[in-house]
Write a protein that holds these residues in place. Structure first.
Motif, PDB file in Angstrom:
ATOM      1  N   VAL A   1       6.952  -2.250  -1.364  1.00  0.00           N
ATOM      2  CA  VAL A   1       5.560  -2.609  -1.614  1.00  0.00           C
ATOM      3  C   VAL A   1       5.193  -2.063  -2.990  1.00  0.00           C
ATOM      4  CG1 VAL A   1       3.185  -2.331  -0.843  1.00  0.00           C
ATOM      5  CG2 VAL A   1       5.016  -2.590   0.831  1.00  0.00           C
TER       6      VAL A   1
ATOM      7  N   GLU B   1       2.539  -1.719  -4.700  1.00  0.00           N
ATOM      8  CA  GLU B   1       1.376  -0.834  -4.823  1.00  0.00           C
ATOM      9  C   GLU B   1       1.658   0.568  -4.267  1.00  0.00           C
ATOM     10  OE1 GLU B   1      -2.554  -3.545  -4.558  1.00  0.00           O
ATOM     11  OE2 GLU B   1      -0.951  -3.962  -3.114  1.00  0.00           O
ATOM     12  N   ASN B   2       2.532   0.656  -3.251  1.00  0.00           N
ATOM     13  CA  ASN B   2       2.903   1.978  -2.751  1.00  0.00           C
ATOM     14  C   ASN B   2       3.730   2.730  -3.787  1.00  0.00           C
ATOM     15  OD1 ASN B   2       1.601   1.467  -0.404  1.00  0.00           O
ATOM     16  ND2 ASN B   2       3.447   1.206   0.848  1.00  0.00           N
TER      17      ASN B   2
ATOM     18  N   ASP C   1       1.193   3.917  -6.324  1.00  0.00           N
ATOM     19  CA  ASP C   1       0.413   5.072  -5.857  1.00  0.00           C
ATOM     20  C   ASP C   1       1.202   6.361  -6.010  1.00  0.00           C
ATOM     21  OD1 ASP C   1      -1.781   3.627  -5.218  1.00  0.00           O
ATOM     22  OD2 ASP C   1      -1.392   3.519  -3.063  1.00  0.00           O
TER      23      ASP C   1
ATOM     24  N   TYR D   1       6.520   5.872  -8.424  1.00  0.00           N
ATOM     25  CA  TYR D   1       7.964   5.615  -8.408  1.00  0.00           C
ATOM     26  C   TYR D   1       8.296   4.383  -9.258  1.00  0.00           C
ATOM     27  CZ  TYR D   1       7.816   8.682  -4.333  1.00  0.00           C
ATOM     28  OH  TYR D   1       7.609   9.735  -3.492  1.00  0.00           O
TER      29      TYR D   1
ATOM     30  N   PHE E   1       4.514  -1.599   5.554  1.00  0.00           N
ATOM     31  CA  PHE E   1       3.125  -2.025   5.387  1.00  0.00           C
ATOM     32  C   PHE E   1       2.151  -1.196   6.202  1.00  0.00           C
ATOM     33  CE2 PHE E   1       6.006  -5.558   4.817  1.00  0.00           C
ATOM     34  CZ  PHE E   1       5.646  -6.000   3.562  1.00  0.00           C
TER      35      PHE E   1
ATOM     36  N   TYR F   1       9.466   3.420   2.310  1.00  0.00           N
ATOM     37  CA  TYR F   1       9.171   2.791   1.027  1.00  0.00           C
ATOM     38  C   TYR F   1      10.122   1.655   0.691  1.00  0.00           C
ATOM     39  CZ  TYR F   1       5.563   6.121  -0.121  1.00  0.00           C
ATOM     40  OH  TYR F   1       4.399   6.831  -0.119  1.00  0.00           O
TER      41      TYR F   1
ATOM     42  N   LEU G   1       3.199 -10.164  -4.425  1.00  0.00           N
ATOM     43  CA  LEU G   1       2.043  -9.313  -4.700  1.00  0.00           C
ATOM     44  C   LEU G   1       2.013  -8.132  -3.727  1.00  0.00           C
ATOM     45  CD1 LEU G   1      -0.488 -12.187  -5.221  1.00  0.00           C
ATOM     46  CD2 LEU G   1       0.231 -10.582  -6.978  1.00  0.00           C
ATOM     47  N   ASP G   2       1.935  -8.436  -2.425  1.00  0.00           N
ATOM     48  CA  ASP G   2       1.889  -7.373  -1.428  1.00  0.00           C
ATOM     49  C   ASP G   2       3.262  -6.749  -1.222  1.00  0.00           C
ATOM     50  OD1 ASP G   2      -0.742  -7.949  -1.042  1.00  0.00           O
ATOM     51  OD2 ASP G   2      -0.360  -9.332   0.601  1.00  0.00           O
TER      52      ASP G   2
ATOM     53  N   ARG H   1      -8.247  -4.954   2.252  1.00  0.00           N
ATOM     54  CA  ARG H   1      -8.468  -5.242   0.840  1.00  0.00           C
ATOM     55  C   ARG H   1      -9.912  -5.639   0.594  1.00  0.00           C
ATOM     56  NH1 ARG H   1      -4.307  -5.648  -2.756  1.00  0.00           N
ATOM     57  NH2 ARG H   1      -2.311  -5.742  -1.685  1.00  0.00           N
TER      58      ARG H   1
ATOM     59  N   SER I   1      -2.091   5.112  -0.779  1.00  0.00           N
ATOM     60  CA  SER I   1      -1.227   5.158   0.399  1.00  0.00           C
ATOM     61  C   SER I   1      -0.783   6.582   0.689  1.00  0.00           C
ATOM     62  CB  SER I   1      -0.014   4.248   0.191  1.00  0.00           C
ATOM     63  OG  SER I   1       0.722   4.682  -0.934  1.00  0.00           O
TER      64      SER I   1
ATOM     65  N   ARG J   1      -6.956  -1.923  -2.537  1.00  0.00           N
ATOM     66  CA  ARG J   1      -6.588  -1.589  -1.160  1.00  0.00           C
ATOM     67  C   ARG J   1      -7.426  -0.417  -0.682  1.00  0.00           C
ATOM     68  NH1 ARG J   1      -0.330  -0.873  -0.217  1.00  0.00           N
ATOM     69  NH2 ARG J   1      -0.534   0.665  -1.867  1.00  0.00           N
TER      70      ARG J   1
END
Lengths: 453, 385
Positions: free
Chosen positions: A176, A178-179, A182, A185, A292, A299, A319-320, B63, B102, B145
């Motif tokens: 993911v 976005e993870n 955040d 990485y 998710f 991850y 995207l997701d 979202r 997250s 998110r």
């Protein structure tokens, strides 16, 4: 007089057939970036009006809708009446039908081993040298695709039986984005970086991997993909080729080392969501859902190109969720090996129209029509098809992994005899994930292979 | 024999308990399947069905609306909405804590404002209302998110039933499969009963050499697994020109059902009082008259109980239908096959499977409840004298 009447009726029936078939076509011929010229050429040179062709395959649901839409164009071009049926127990059913003599015209084999079995018993019709040389010339890594569809017939001569159409790429890691963002990485480029990232995640108090081997009666198969992928990354392709034919036995230290490479990831409680004990019992369909969840259970998830079908509803791939190539070791200089699989179309009940369908698959349009559909996750190694028509950018990127591979190898467990590749190798990997030493597991698989010889 | 009455009374509690246990054993998975048929695929994979009956605390990733929907209020750019409504989640949920990363999903309590630096500031209310503000214009394709921990009341959906019964292409095939199944089931129930009734009468009341041997053969055939006969029988059908189709599947079901039918009916008919039959013979009745006027009406419970068995077995049958009926054109698919296909290529659609199972149970339930009073009577009368 009578003749003209018949011809007239035939013509009427044909045009009526064309009209109804035309109603189901999803793209009107002539529109979009498709190779319509190849479609019209094919339509002009082939006429099977009034003939019925039955196709039997493993696809159901959205996959079935997609293949039916492609076959509708074959019907529109030739006037043939095409019937596709799918079954989840394809492997058993095709055996029953072939044995009894009620086989469909064309069967779509998900596993080459099964097609080889049927070929050896004389149930398949050879496709001819022309088709084989066309495939060698037009598919990326063409010769390896030809080898995949070449089996010994009843009298022991090697002939080309299976036309590969629709491929999967297996050397992928899903994540993911976005993870990753955040947590700061980066996507790893080499296996060394991937291992460093794995340790980094553990140091941050996170769990890097989701691995699930559960799959009902086929439990264990995801682990065989891991081992195959890691073997290609630790040894030259020649070792892999020797291994799938058992010239190099399972007990060879190089093979045992590849199994232990899988253990590096899967048998470490810190590396796997739920701990190493959960690997064998987690269903492969549920396993990617950990990516998710909130907070993320893991991850990264290594799985083939079909897995987005099991992402939670509404997940937009690209995207997701996204993928990166399961990287190779920088220090080993083995190039970028890609592991994949494909379905093979073979003629199980000879008829001219069946050969017509195989000819249709040698046109770019037959590939592009499925590339432009969401259902089925279609990828093709055919370099003559226009990659612009892929339904999403992600699908195009996956297709490029396939057409750019420096080394392409097929899923080894599909090439091994059924008793090993769909039997002791699966159960052996479940035992291994449960804590049995790699050498013991390898010895057991090898002895089951020996007993089949 | 005297002590039976005494033992019975002291052990009734054991009988009651084991009956209750058996009923639970049977009901538990059925109730689970029933509850699951009202849940979405994501709910099924996220928690067990027993948890769905009570409010639960869930961690959700939601979202905000996409930057395309922002409005300008003076200096500020604002995106407003409700997290649950925007994501098609259950709007009755209540947020306790939430976060924007997250890695920190519980940094803020409901009502707090979170500062996300360049991405703006966001406030989330307990009911999911949010307000996202920024000094510069929002850009990108997707919303932010938000990770929420929310108390969610039970939520059920009828979508699965709608998909199985009413949605586009599956409706046609489901309705077609339903009638195909009836076309298979009704003749495949009636033919073996008619044949078996005649045979059972002959074996029970007509004297001819080799009768005992014939009965032994029928009993012996009971233990032969039908899988053995599948391929040879299909070859025979193809060879004599029946091919794959309704006639073939009726014959197959008849053949596979006959040993049990003959055995069951013969045992029942043997138990009928000999006097009645001898009286009829003295009065000059032929065997056929005895059979139609006396035996058949008296054997009704046994006939009914076998009819239930045969009907349920042919209704639920997948194997015989796949081998003898469903050809490569796919015109003659049956319900069981249709349900398996709903599972999808990789067998992941559990919610559809649960729903389809309940749809296909409906007819057998009606048949069972309509005829169940004959079931036990027919079975017991055959075995206990």
């Amino acid at each position: 007089m009578k003749k003209t009447l018949f011809a007239g009726v035939g013509g009427l029936a044909l045009s009526a057939g064309m009209a109804t078939a035309g109603g189901h076509l999803m793209f009107n011929p002539g529109e979009g970036e498709f190779n319509w010229a190849s479609f019209e050429d094919f339509a002009a040179n082939n006429d099977y009006s009034g003939q019925q062709i039955t196709v039997f395959g493993p696809w159901l649901g959205p996959d079935q809708e997609a293949v039916e839409k492609v076959l509708a164009y074959f019907a529109a071009a030739t006037g043939a009446d095409v019937r596709y049926t799918g079954s989840d127990s394809f492997e058993q059913q095709i055996m029953v039908d072939a044995e009894a003599g009620s086989a469909p015209n064309v069967a779509v084999f998900p596993q080459p081993g099964l097609a080889a079995d049927l070929a050896a018993r004389g149930f398949l019709t050879p496709l001819g040298e022309d088709t084989a040389s066309w495939m060698a010339a037009n598919y990326a890594a063409g010769q390896s695709w030809v080898d995949l569809g070449t089996y010994k017939d009843e009298s022991g001569n090697s002939q080309f039986f299976g036309f590969a159409y629709k491929a999967d790429v297996k050397s992928l890691v899903w994540y993911v984005p976005e993870n990753f963002e955040d947590a700061g990485y980066e996507v790893p480029e080499t296996m060394e970086e991937l291992k460093a990232l794995t340790d980094q995640m553990v140091a941050d108090g996170e769990t890097p991997w989701c691995i699930g081997l559960g799959s009902g009666g086929a439990t264990g198969w995801p682990a065989t993909d891991w081992v195959e992928d890691l073997l290609l990354r630790t040894q030259p392709p020649a070792v892999y080729d020797g291994w799938v034919t058992n010239e190099i036995p399972f007990t060879d230290p190089r093979i045992v080392a590849a199994i232990d490479e899988f253990g590096y990831f899967a048998r470490n409680d810190d590396y796997v969501a739920g701990g190493a004990g959960a690997v064998a019992s987690t269903d492969f369909r549920d396993s990617p859902k950990g990516l998710f969840s909130s907070p993320p259970q893991c991850y990264m998830h290594r799985q083939a190109s079909f897995i987005p079908a099991f992402f939670p509803e509404g997940t937009e791939v690209g995207l997701d969720a996204d993928f990166f190539y399961f990287p190779a070791y920088a220090e080993k200089d083995l190039g970028s090996p890609v592991l994949g699989a494909g379905t093979l179309w073979a003629i199980t009940n000879d008829a001219p129209v069946a050969h017509g369908l195989i000819d249709f698959m040698q046109t770019p349009i037959a590939h592009e029509l499925w590339m432009a559909q969401e259902g089925g996750g279609f990828l093709t190694p055919y370099t003559g098809a226009n990659a612009d028509v892929y339904v999403t950018d992600v699908r195009r990127a996956l297709g490029e992994v396939l057409t750019n591979a420096t080394t392409f190898r097929f899923d080894g467990s599909d090439l091994m005899p059924g008793g090993v590749g769909a039997g002791s190798f699966w159960t052996g990997m479940v035992d291994y994930a449960g804590g049995k030493p790699a050498a013991d597991v390898a010895a057991e698989i090898q002895s089951s292979w020996d007993s089949l010889k | 024999m005297d002590n039976i009455a005494g033992t019975k009374s002291s052990l009734t509690w054991a009988v009651h308990i084991s009956v209750a246990l058996l009923v639970c054993l049977w009901l538990f998975p059925t109730v689970g399947l029933f509850v699951s048929s009202f849940r979405t695929a994501d709910q099924i994979s996220a928690s067990g069905w027993w948890k769905s009956l009570f409010p639960s605390e869930q961690n959700l990733v939601l979202r905000t609306k996409a930057p395309g929907e922002q409005v300008q209020e003076g200096e500020l750019f604002v995106i407003e909405g409700n997290l649950f409504a925007d994501n098609d989640e259950n709007t009755a949920a209540t947020i306790s804590v939430w976060g924007t990363s997250s890695r920190a999903i519980a940094d803020y309590t409901a009502g707090d404002e979170a500062d996300m630096g360049d991405d703006g500031r966001i406030t989330v209310q307990p009911n999911g209302d949010y307000r996202l503000v920024n000094d510069v214009e929002f850009s990108g394709r997707r919303g932010e998110r938000v990770f929420v921990t929310a108390e969610t009341p039970p939520a059920f959906t009828l979508d699965n039933y709608q998909q199985v019964l009413l949605s586009g292409n599956s409706t046609d095939s489901m309705a077609k499969a339903f009638f195909n199944t009836l076309t298979v089931t009704i003749p495949a129930t009636i033919i073996p009963i008619v044949v078996a009734a005649f045979a059972a009468y002959a074996l029970a009341w007509m004297d001819f050499p080799g009768r005992a041997l014939l009965i032994a053969c029928v009993v012996g055939l009971l233990v032969v697994p039908l899988q053995l006969a599948l391929i040879p029988l299909l070859r025979l059908h193809l060879g004599i020109g029946i091919g794959k189709g309704y006639l073939g599947v009726w014959l197959a079901h008849t053949g596979f059902g006959l040993p049990l039918a003959i055995y069951l009916l013969r045992n029942y008919m043997v138990g009928l009082p000999r006097d009645i039959i001898e009286n009829a013979k003295v009065d000059g009745a032929t065997d056929f008259q005895i059979f139609t006027k006396i035996i058949l009406p008296l054997s009704f419970p046994a006939l009914a109980s076998f009819a239930i068995f045969q009907f349920l077995w042919t209704w639920n049958d997948l194997l015989v239908a796949k081998v003898f009926l469903i050809d490569a054109t796919g015109e003659t698919t049956v319900m069981t096959n249709q349900i398996v296909e709903l599972l999808g290529t990789r067998g992941g659609n559990w919610e559809i499977l649960a729903t389809a199972a309940f749809v296909s149970i409906a007819v057998p339930l009606v048949v069972f409840f309509a005829m169940q009073r004959y079931l036990v009577r027919g079975l017991l009368a055959g075995s206990v004298k």
